[in-house]
Design a protein around this motif. Structure first.
Motif, PDB file in Angstrom:
ATOM      1  N   HIS A 154       0.830  -1.203   0.000  1.00  0.00           N
ATOM      2  CA  HIS A 154       0.000   0.000   0.000  1.00  0.00           C
ATOM      3  C   HIS A 154       0.867   1.256   0.000  1.00  0.00           C
ATOM      4  CE1 HIS A 154      -3.616  -2.319   1.890  1.00  0.00           C
ATOM      5  NE2 HIS A 154      -3.528  -2.488   0.585  1.00  0.00           N
ATOM      6  N   GLY A 155       1.914   1.222   0.811  1.00  0.00           N
ATOM      7  CA  GLY A 155       2.794   2.385   0.890  1.00  0.00           C
ATOM      8  C   GLY A 155       3.477   2.677  -0.434  1.00  0.00           C
ATOM      9  N   ALA A 156       3.941   1.618  -1.109  1.00  0.00           N
ATOM     10  CA  ALA A 156       4.605   1.807  -2.393  1.00  0.00           C
ATOM     11  C   ALA A 156       3.631   2.308  -3.457  1.00  0.00           C
ATOM     12  CB  ALA A 156       5.260   0.503  -2.836  1.00  0.00           C
ATOM     13  N   GLN A 157       2.409   1.788  -3.436  1.00  0.00           N
ATOM     14  CA  GLN A 157       1.392   2.254  -4.380  1.00  0.00           C
ATOM     15  C   GLN A 157       1.110   3.746  -4.178  1.00  0.00           C
ATOM     16  OE1 GLN A 157      -2.171  -0.245  -4.326  1.00  0.00           O
ATOM     17  NE2 GLN A 157      -0.902  -2.016  -3.829  1.00  0.00           N
ATOM     18  N   VAL A 158       0.960   4.137  -2.927  1.00  0.00           N
ATOM     19  CA  VAL A 158       0.675   5.534  -2.619  1.00  0.00           C
ATOM     20  C   VAL A 158       1.864   6.414  -2.985  1.00  0.00           C
ATOM     21  CG1 VAL A 158       0.295   7.148  -0.723  1.00  0.00           C
ATOM     22  CG2 VAL A 158      -1.040   5.055  -0.855  1.00  0.00           C
ATOM     23  N   ALA A 159       3.078   5.929  -2.712  1.00  0.00           N
ATOM     24  CA  ALA A 159       4.270   6.695  -3.052  1.00  0.00           C
ATOM     25  C   ALA A 159       4.324   6.976  -4.550  1.00  0.00           C
ATOM     26  CB  ALA A 159       5.523   5.952  -2.600  1.00  0.00           C
ATOM     27  N   ALA A 164       5.528  10.515  -3.677  1.00  0.00           N
ATOM     28  CA  ALA A 164       6.089  10.639  -2.331  1.00  0.00           C
ATOM     29  C   ALA A 164       7.261   9.679  -2.152  1.00  0.00           C
ATOM     30  CB  ALA A 164       5.014  10.330  -1.286  1.00  0.00           C
ATOM     31  N   ARG A 165       8.061   9.938  -1.150  1.00  0.00           N
ATOM     32  CA  ARG A 165       9.170   9.059  -0.816  1.00  0.00           C
ATOM     33  C   ARG A 165       8.669   8.000   0.160  1.00  0.00           C
ATOM     34  NH1 ARG A 165      13.500  12.685   0.885  1.00  0.00           N
ATOM     35  NH2 ARG A 165      12.984  12.374   3.066  1.00  0.00           N
ATOM     36  N   GLY A 166       8.734   6.749  -0.247  1.00  0.00           N
ATOM     37  CA  GLY A 166       8.267   5.669   0.609  1.00  0.00           C
ATOM     38  C   GLY A 166       9.334   5.194   1.570  1.00  0.00           C
TER      39      GLY A 166
END
Length: 291
Positions: A154-159, A164-166
């Motif tokens: 999820h974090g990588a998708q949002v990054a 954004a920087r994940g």
């Protein structure tokens, strides 16, 4: 049993580093009042987490942290074999975490950050300055683990979506949120006599002022991120968590983030990394028999 046999055993370097990693996770969970995060007051913006679960998850990760330190000591150098071993152990640790929490993701991001830092600290225990540990961790993070699963978190998708920087990039850049923001703020607040708990809260807020927290972006988008960053800065500008005005601003930020369902889990993971590095830098973890 003879009383002499009850003397505490001398712990290995790997065991002491694993102790500090778990301590950092538990101290982060216990720290209160954190905005929209699980703490001693309650569950923050979460419905599936509580403090006891955070403690159990942290303790379940001790064997993984110990094994990461051991393999770093055994291999003795930064390279693909160490990177892939740390990745494999981290994935095993994640499964142990999920088994303990019945499938709830409590510390996936923290396994990545603290795993790299534990390995980095174990590689050169005599080189324990924060910047040195962070640079060794970054060199390790820059290597590509051939066996890592490729589906995006999820974090990588949002990054990717927000540019954004994940968590991966934060580690590859040597944890600037920790070394340039959290640790300096932690030390300033201590020097100013704010007390340890307030100093740690201020360190968390310092991370939140600038971090593009992918947990917040995933749950609340850019509005949530702006609310987090501006609200954290407002607390520090008001005198920090040790001041009455700062506490009022902190309470307001907590309510705003909960209303947005925005929990700064990425900042919390980096606070745990900050607490770990702070203790290693002080030499606490490397004192023989300290635990």
């Amino acid at each position: 049993m003879h009383a002499l046999n009850l003397q505490p055993k001398t712990l290995s370097l790997a065991e002491r580093l694993a102790d500090l990693a778990v301590d950092a996770l538990i101290d982060e969970a216990d720290l209160s009042p954190k905005p929209a995060l699980v703490d001693r007051r309650g569950n923050g913006a979460h419905t599936d987490l509580h403090l006891g679960l955070m403690h159990a998850s942290a303790l379940a990760l001790w064997p993984a942290f110990k094994e990461m330190a051991e393999v770093a000591i055994e291999l003795g150098e930064i390279g693909l074999p160490l990177r892939e071993a740390v990745g494999r152990i981290g994935r095993d640790g994640e499964q142990a975490m999920l088994a303990t929490t019945h499938g709830v993701n409590t510390h996936r991001g923290a396994i990545w950050a603290l795993g790299l830092l534990v390995a980095a600290a174990a590689l050169e225990p005599d080189s324990s300055a924060a910047s040195a540990i962070a640079v060794r961790a970054a060199r390790l993070a820059l290597l590509d683990d051939r066996y890592a699963p490729r589906p995006l978190s999820h974090g990588a998708q949002v990054a990717q979506r927000y540019g954004a920087r994940g968590a991966r990039e934060e580690a590859q850049l040597a944890f600037p949120a920790v070394t340039q923001r959290a640790l300096p703020q932690l030390k300033r607040s201590r020097t100013d006599g704010h007390g340890e708990q307030n100093a740690r809260l201020d360190a968390l807020l310092a991370i939140m002022t600038n971090l593009a927290d992918t947990c917040v972006l995933y749950r609340a988008g850019e509005e949530g991120l702006r609310t987090m960053q501006l609200g954290a800065q407002a607390v520090l500008d008001a005198g920090g968590s040790a001041s009455l005005a700062g506490r009022r601003r902190l309470h307001e930020l907590d309510q705003q983030l909960i209303a947005l369902n925005a929990s700064p889990g990425g900042a919390a993971d980096l606070l745990a990394a900050c607490l770990f590095i702070d203790r290693v830098e002080s030499g606490e973890s490397l004192i023989q028999g300290a635990f």
